[in-house]
Design a protein around this motif. Structure first.
Motif, mmCIF file in Angstrom:
data_model
loop_
_atom_site.group_PDB
_atom_site.id
_atom_site.type_symbol
_atom_site.label_atom_id
_atom_site.label_comp_id
_atom_site.label_asym_id
_atom_site.label_seq_id
_atom_site.Cartn_x
_atom_site.Cartn_y
_atom_site.Cartn_z
ATOM 1 N N PHE A 111 0.834 -1.202 0.000
ATOM 2 C CA PHE A 111 0.000 0.000 0.000
ATOM 3 C C PHE A 111 0.874 1.259 0.000
ATOM 4 C CE2 PHE A 111 -3.438 -2.560 2.405
ATOM 5 C CZ PHE A 111 -3.977 -3.003 1.212
ATOM 6 N N HIS A 148 -5.979 -3.703 -3.949
ATOM 7 C CA HIS A 148 -4.704 -3.046 -4.246
ATOM 8 C C HIS A 148 -4.472 -2.974 -5.749
ATOM 9 C CE1 HIS A 148 -0.336 -3.419 -5.129
ATOM 10 N NE2 HIS A 148 -0.237 -2.447 -4.235
ATOM 11 N N ASP A 174 -12.722 -0.090 -2.399
ATOM 12 C CA ASP A 174 -11.612 0.532 -3.112
ATOM 13 C C ASP A 174 -12.123 1.685 -3.962
ATOM 14 O OD1 ASP A 174 -12.279 -0.309 -5.898
ATOM 15 O OD2 ASP A 174 -11.840 -2.329 -5.171
#
Length: 245
Positions: A111, A148, A174
């Motif tokens: 991240f 991600h 997200d």
């Protein structure tokens, strides 16, 4: 009158051989996917090591997470070794906050490298369900890996765990492009992926783990953009109803 059944037998033999080959191809793809996740975490830390070798906290995290991810791969090999024996799928009481926060910690370096802003919200008290720690860790790690990959640099992720009277509800949101509406019903299918390099197994594995935990795993698109994954687990002991004053 006798018929020569040799061609039919040859066709049947060929069909069975093709089925076995397809099975082993699926198995190999699944193994590669399950090994990739822990390797990504270790590789990311190793990539940052030359720049952060004097950071004691980073070194401690690297050692702890690398050890844990290596153990994850060892467990995978053990499961493959005992593949011919049915799993007892032992479910024990556990605090769902633990596998959730461990998965976030494992992904933290990835991240940071992508400059993502990650918000984690968990309740102050335990979220007790019946489950298998390793399997739940894999479920949340796969969801975070998916988020991600979907989120552009400097995007945002939100991981939240909440408790109702009967369920623990985990969400991963997200700020990526979301899932095309016509594909929402297919995202949990094995080998289905919209990415060129994806194996299409990560979310299918999540769905399988959720099913064995009597959990509901869903996906939806947010009006402002991004995908929202929700996993709803029955509590080991139902939470007491609030008492009216």
């Amino acid at each position: 009158m006798f018929s020569d059944l040799t061609p039919l037998k040859e066709l049947e033999t060929g069909r069975r051989r093709a089925e076995r080959l397809a099975y082993f191809e699926m198995l190999a793809s699944g193994i590669a996917h399950e090994i990739k996740n822990p390797l990504v975490a270790i590789k990311t830390f190793a990539h940052l090591l030359p720049r952060r070798h004097s950071d004691e906290r980073f070194i401690e995290d690297f050692g702890r997470i690398a050890t844990r991810e290596i153990q994850r791969m060892e467990r995978l090999l053990e499961r493959l070794h005992t593949l011919s024996r049915p799993s007892d799928r032992l479910r024990q009481p556990l605090d769902l906050r633990v596998p959730v926060t461990e998965a976030v910690e494992t992904m933290r370096a990835a991240f940071e490298e992508k400059n993502l802003v990650v918000t984690v919200v968990t309740p102050p008290t335990p979220c007790m369900i019946r489950g298998a720690h390793a399997e739940l860790g894999q479920l949340f790690l796969n969801l975070l890996m998916n988020a991600h990959e979907a989120t552009p640099p400097r995007g945002m992720l939100r991981v939240e765990l909440a408790v109702t009277e009967t369920h623990a509800i985990a969400t991963v949101l997200d700020t990526g492009p979301g899932v095309p509406a016509e594909l929402l019903d297919r995202v949990f299918e094995p080998f289905f992926t919209t990415r060129q390099r994806g194996s299409g197994l990560g979310l299918a594995i999540c769905a399988a783990i959720a099913q064995t935990h009597d959990a509901k795993l869903k996906v939806a698109n947010q009006p402002a953009g991004g995908a929202l994954f929700t996993a709803e687990f029955p509590l080991a002991v139902a939470a007491p109803a609030p008492v009216s004053a």
